[in-house]
Design a protein around this motif. Structure first.
Motif, PDB file in Angstrom:
ATOM      1  N   LEU A   1      -3.874   4.175  21.011  1.00 53.17           N
ATOM      2  CA  LEU A   1      -3.570   5.515  20.514  1.00 53.17           C
ATOM      3  C   LEU A   1      -4.797   6.405  20.642  1.00 53.17           C
ATOM      4  CD1 LEU A   1      -1.483   4.561  17.341  1.00 53.17           C
ATOM      5  CD2 LEU A   1      -0.684   4.979  19.677  1.00 53.17           C
ATOM      6  N   LYS A   2      -4.575   7.710  20.680  1.00 47.66           N
ATOM      7  CA  LYS A   2      -5.654   8.656  20.964  1.00 47.66           C
ATOM      8  C   LYS A   2      -6.151   9.428  19.742  1.00 47.66           C
ATOM      9  CE  LYS A   2      -5.440   7.600  25.321  1.00 47.66           C
ATOM     10  NZ  LYS A   2      -6.500   6.736  25.909  1.00 47.66           N
ATOM     11  N   ARG A   3      -5.288   9.603  18.728  1.00 46.42           N
ATOM     12  CA  ARG A   3      -5.710  10.398  17.573  1.00 46.42           C
ATOM     13  C   ARG A   3      -5.040   9.891  16.308  1.00 46.42           C
ATOM     14  NH1 ARG A   3      -2.610  16.169  18.775  1.00 46.42           N
ATOM     15  NH2 ARG A   3      -0.480  15.333  18.817  1.00 46.42           N
ATOM     16  N   CYS A   4      -5.593  10.320  15.171  1.00 42.34           N
ATOM     17  CA  CYS A   4      -5.085   9.879  13.877  1.00 42.34           C
ATOM     18  C   CYS A   4      -4.938  11.081  12.943  1.00 42.34           C
ATOM     19  CB  CYS A   4      -6.034   8.864  13.239  1.00 42.34           C
ATOM     20  SG  CYS A   4      -6.137   7.294  14.108  1.00 42.34           S
ATOM     21  N   PHE A   5      -3.803  11.139  12.259  1.00 43.77           N
ATOM     22  CA  PHE A   5      -3.587  12.125  11.198  1.00 43.77           C
ATOM     23  C   PHE A   5      -3.879  11.424   9.870  1.00 43.77           C
ATOM     24  CE2 PHE A   5      -1.249  13.843  14.714  1.00 43.77           C
ATOM     25  CZ  PHE A   5      -1.314  15.223  14.560  1.00 43.77           C
ATOM     26  N   LEU A   6      -4.948  11.865   9.195  1.00 41.94           N
ATOM     27  CA  LEU A   6      -5.407  11.206   7.976  1.00 41.94           C
ATOM     28  C   LEU A   6      -5.439  12.200   6.822  1.00 41.94           C
ATOM     29  CD1 LEU A   6      -8.648   9.477   9.351  1.00 41.94           C
ATOM     30  CD2 LEU A   6      -6.348   8.535   9.352  1.00 41.94           C
ATOM     31  N   PRO A   7      -5.454  11.705   5.571  1.00 46.43           N
ATOM     32  CA  PRO A   7      -5.731  12.597   4.448  1.00 46.43           C
ATOM     33  C   PRO A   7      -7.073  13.290   4.658  1.00 46.43           C
ATOM     34  CG  PRO A   7      -4.925  10.477   3.668  1.00 46.43           C
ATOM     35  CD  PRO A   7      -5.161  10.326   5.133  1.00 46.43           C
ATOM     36  N   ALA A   8      -7.161  14.552   4.300  1.00 49.59           N
ATOM     37  CA  ALA A   8      -8.389  15.320   4.530  1.00 49.59           C
ATOM     38  C   ALA A   8      -9.600  14.653   3.885  1.00 49.59           C
ATOM     39  CB  ALA A   8      -8.211  16.743   3.992  1.00 49.59           C
TER      40      ALA A   8
ATOM     41  N   GLY B   1       0.811  -1.210   0.000  1.00 45.51           N
ATOM     42  CA  GLY B   1       0.000   0.000   0.000  1.00 45.51           C
ATOM     43  C   GLY B   1       0.845   1.260   0.000  1.00 45.51           C
ATOM     44  N   THR B   2       0.162   2.377  -0.111  1.00 42.41           N
ATOM     45  CA  THR B   2       0.856   3.678  -0.194  1.00 42.41           C
ATOM     46  C   THR B   2       0.628   4.542   1.041  1.00 42.41           C
ATOM     47  OG1 THR B   2      -1.063   4.582  -1.364  1.00 42.41           O
ATOM     48  CG2 THR B   2       0.734   3.701  -2.708  1.00 42.41           C
ATOM     49  N   ALA B   3       0.045   3.977   2.101  1.00 43.35           N
ATOM     50  CA  ALA B   3      -0.271   4.764   3.295  1.00 43.35           C
ATOM     51  C   ALA B   3       0.960   5.121   4.115  1.00 43.35           C
ATOM     52  CB  ALA B   3      -1.268   4.004   4.175  1.00 43.35           C
ATOM     53  N   TYR B   4       2.134   4.558   3.774  1.00 49.14           N
ATOM     54  CA  TYR B   4       3.345   4.827   4.567  1.00 49.14           C
ATOM     55  C   TYR B   4       4.089   6.078   4.108  1.00 49.14           C
ATOM     56  CZ  TYR B   4       2.578  -0.031   5.987  1.00 49.14           C
ATOM     57  OH  TYR B   4       2.029  -1.198   6.474  1.00 49.14           O
TER      58      TYR B   4
ATOM     59  N   SER C   1      -0.218   9.007  18.506  1.00 48.38           N
ATOM     60  CA  SER C   1      -0.947   9.258  17.268  1.00 48.38           C
ATOM     61  C   SER C   1      -0.587   8.238  16.193  1.00 48.38           C
ATOM     62  CB  SER C   1      -0.633  10.668  16.737  1.00 48.38           C
ATOM     63  OG  SER C   1      -0.952  11.648  17.692  1.00 48.38           O
ATOM     64  N   LEU C   2      -1.524   8.041  15.274  1.00 47.67           N
ATOM     65  CA  LEU C   2      -1.307   7.241  14.077  1.00 47.67           C
ATOM     66  C   LEU C   2      -1.230   8.199  12.895  1.00 47.67           C
ATOM     67  CD1 LEU C   2      -1.528   4.051  13.129  1.00 47.67           C
ATOM     68  CD2 LEU C   2      -3.668   4.859  12.136  1.00 47.67           C
ATOM     69  N   VAL C   3      -0.273   7.985  11.990  1.00 47.47           N
ATOM     70  CA  VAL C   3      -0.101   8.837  10.818  1.00 47.47           C
ATOM     71  C   VAL C   3      -0.161   7.970   9.570  1.00 47.47           C
ATOM     72  CG1 VAL C   3       1.363  10.513   9.650  1.00 47.47           C
ATOM     73  CG2 VAL C   3       1.354  10.403  12.156  1.00 47.47           C
ATOM     74  N   ILE C   4      -1.065   8.287   8.643  1.00 46.53           N
ATOM     75  CA  ILE C   4      -1.157   7.548   7.391  1.00 46.53           C
ATOM     76  C   ILE C   4      -1.500   8.516   6.256  1.00 46.53           C
ATOM     77  CG2 ILE C   4      -1.780   5.261   8.274  1.00 46.53           C
ATOM     78  CD1 ILE C   4      -4.689   5.949   7.936  1.00 46.53           C
ATOM     79  N   GLY C   5      -1.080   8.188   5.060  1.00 50.38           N
ATOM     80  CA  GLY C   5      -1.392   9.031   3.919  1.00 50.38           C
ATOM     81  C   GLY C   5      -0.428   8.806   2.775  1.00 50.38           C
ATOM     82  N   GLU C   6      -0.925   8.985   1.554  1.00 45.94           N
ATOM     83  CA  GLU C   6      -0.089   8.896   0.363  1.00 45.94           C
ATOM     84  C   GLU C   6       0.323  10.304  -0.059  1.00 45.94           C
ATOM     85  OE1 GLU C   6      -0.475   7.725  -4.382  1.00 45.94           O
ATOM     86  OE2 GLU C   6      -1.921   6.915  -2.937  1.00 45.94           O
ATOM     87  N   LEU C   7       1.557  10.440  -0.524  1.00 51.65           N
ATOM     88  CA  LEU C   7       2.066  11.740  -0.929  1.00 51.65           C
ATOM     89  C   LEU C   7       2.116  11.874  -2.451  1.00 51.65           C
ATOM     90  CD1 LEU C   7       5.075  12.361   1.494  1.00 51.65           C
ATOM     91  CD2 LEU C   7       2.859  13.527   1.487  1.00 51.65           C
ATOM     92  N   GLY C   8       1.729  13.051  -2.940  1.00 53.83           N
ATOM     93  CA  GLY C   8       1.987  13.405  -4.321  1.00 53.83           C
ATOM     94  C   GLY C   8       3.359  14.029  -4.424  1.00 53.83           C
TER      95      GLY C   8
END
Length: 509
Positions: free
Chosen positions: A133-140, A77-80, A103-110
């Protein structure tokens, strides 16, 4: 400098937390990533390097080492992309990653540094919650989907630069708290049972099948309404509970099949694969071990139209899922278990051309007909508790003589009452539906009075029924009695249940 943040991966249909570790040291300049990676994860170093540069970050020529732990689990996957970039920034001391310990951080970068949406957000956020974990940083674009998991704070990220700025000023981080109201979505269907003209027997069989989760096989000429009935079955099944909705939506999230405007599926699945489908596409698996059609139908309907045209391998693969309600797939990287708890519905023509027994249009020989029907293996055929004929629709029925049929809402109310009776009956056990009863449960909950027992004994001996057929009759009769609100199975219920086996007996013996 060394830094570590939390990200996530998916194994089968469950998420797990991955530790993204980054280290910057002196030595020959380079960028390496380790941790049993799929090709798209290995390629992320080029995306990350370019996204960092285009976001305005400049680094000294150093040796950059990134590891994804646990290293023994294959990661795809591309979430890393986003967590790797943030870990590298932290290692170069250009971002304070101490804010990300919980926190959890996931997302694909352009390549321009924008954060693109990913699939599998629901199971990933759920795994983060279970991990503590308490929060997640996700793609908008994935924020609404992530908010469906209660107990997690969700932060939407639009670009790499924006997240770096948030880490420099933690007070600027705006969190979205999950709301129960956000997850309450209207269950809508474009079809209704009132659209079906005639076919009273077929409608009744569909109602009984939905009430007890019985396998349904419909036989009839082309154009008699078999597919119409199958497509409307989800409209008469009970609505999903929130827990069911989330579990089903997780599977669709992993496959990227959630509707773009809906964070949850919010209705019973209906899957109708083409008869050219391969066994692998049905069960799931592949290089990245993704769910197949059986898992996508879990909690709803798997409809196999033109059943004899499916390959023998595809039909035979149904045996284990129909017995265990799950699929176990073994690949090089390990074994994966996928859910497969669906109601099997199939349609078949009476002969290869579809017009038998109308000999004015059918030219199929008896041998051709038998070969066509024998393409359905007996073990799979036995999974259909209800087999029914779809008779041709008359001109009067087609033009509305006698009024329109009963709508789905009215039928659903009866089905829900029958399901509630079953829920109370099987409370405290793993069984939920009459169709799932074993021999012990059948003997306990399908007791017959003296008159009913005598009637069924006469039929059993006269028609020389098998033990399998005997238990199928009792299970279907139990469901019919539940629909009528009767605690005991009467002769009327047995007679109707017997009628739903005549087709199997006539065509296959």
């Amino acid at each position: 400098m060394f830094t570590q943040i939390n990200s996530g991966g998916i194994r089968a249909v469950r998420g797990y937390v991955v530790s993204v570790e980054a280290d910057v040291s002196n030595g020959l300049p380079g960028f390496s990533i380790s941790g049993q990676l799929a090709s798209e994860v290995r390629e992320s170093q080029e995306r990350v390097r370019t996204a960092l540069r285009n976001s305005g970050f400049r680094f000294q020529a150093k040796k950059i080492t990134v590891n994804l732990s646990p290293a023994g689990i294959h990661k795809g996957g591309t979430a890393y992309d986003l967590p790797i970039a943030i870990a590298v920034l932290g290692a170069f001391e250009q971002a304070d990653t101490r804010e990300l310990k919980d926190s959890l951080v996931i997302g694909e970068l352009g390549l321009d540094g924008c954060v693109k949406p990913i699939s599998g957000v629901l199971p990933l956020v759920d795994a983060a919650r279970e991990y503590g974990l308490k929060r997640c940083f996700l793609p908008a674009a994935n924020v609404r989907e992530g908010m469906m998991i209660e107990g997690m704070s969700i932060i939407g990220v639009e670009s790499l630069g924006q997240m770096a700025a948030m880490l420099r000023q933690p007070s600027s981080i705006g969190q979205c708290t999950p709301s129960m109201e956000e997850g309450v979505l209207e269950e809508t269907y474009d079809v209704d049972f009132r659209d079906i003209r005639g076919q009273l027997v077929l409608r009744r069989a569909a109602e009984i099948a939905a009430a007890g989760m019985h396998g349904l096989l419909m036989n009839g000429s082309a154009g008699t309404g078999k597919t119409m009935v199958a497509k409307r079955l989800p409209t008469i099944m009970p609505s999903l509970t929130r827990e069911e909705d989330i579990e089903i939506s997780k599977i669709y999230s992993i496959c990227g099949l959630l509707p773009p405007d809906r964070p949850l599926l919010s209705r019973r699945p209906f899957r109708s694969p083409h008869h050219t489908i391969t066994p692998l596409a049905l069960t799931g698996g592949g290089a990245q071990a993704r769910p197949g059609e059986l898992s996508l139908a879990s909690g709803g309907i798997l409809f196999l139209d033109e059943l004899p045209h499916f390959s023998r391998g595809a039909i035979d693969i149904l045996r284990q899922p129909l017995e265990e309600h799950k699929v176990t797939v073994t690949r090089v990287h390990g074994s994966y278990e996928f859910p497969a708890d669906f109601m099997l519905v199939a349609a078949t023509n009476p002969c290869p051309c579809g017009f038998y027994p109308d000999r004015s249009r059918c030219s199929c020989s008896e041998l051709q007909i038998q070969r066509y029907l024998d393409h359905i293996p007996r073990p799979v055929l036995e999974r259909f508790d209800i087999c029914v004929d779809a008779s041709p629709v008359t001109y009067e029925e087609l033009n509305g003589a006698g009024g329109t049929g009963e709508d789905s809402a009215s039928i659903r109310r009866r089905v829900e009452r029958a399901r509630n009776i079953q829920a109370e009956r099987f409370s405290g056990t793993r069984i939920r539906f009459n169709s799932r009863m074993g021999m012990k449960e059948t003997q306990e909950y399908c007791t017959l009075g003296q008159e009913e027992g005598s009637f069924l004994k006469t039929v059993y001996e006269t028609k020389q029924l098998s033990a399998r057929r005997y238990h199928k009759i009792l299970k279907v009769a139990r469901t019919i009695a539940d629909l009528d609100g009767c605690g005991l199975i009467s002769r009327k219920h047995l007679s109707e249940a017997l009628g739903y086996g005549m087709l199997e007996e006539r065509l296959w013996g």
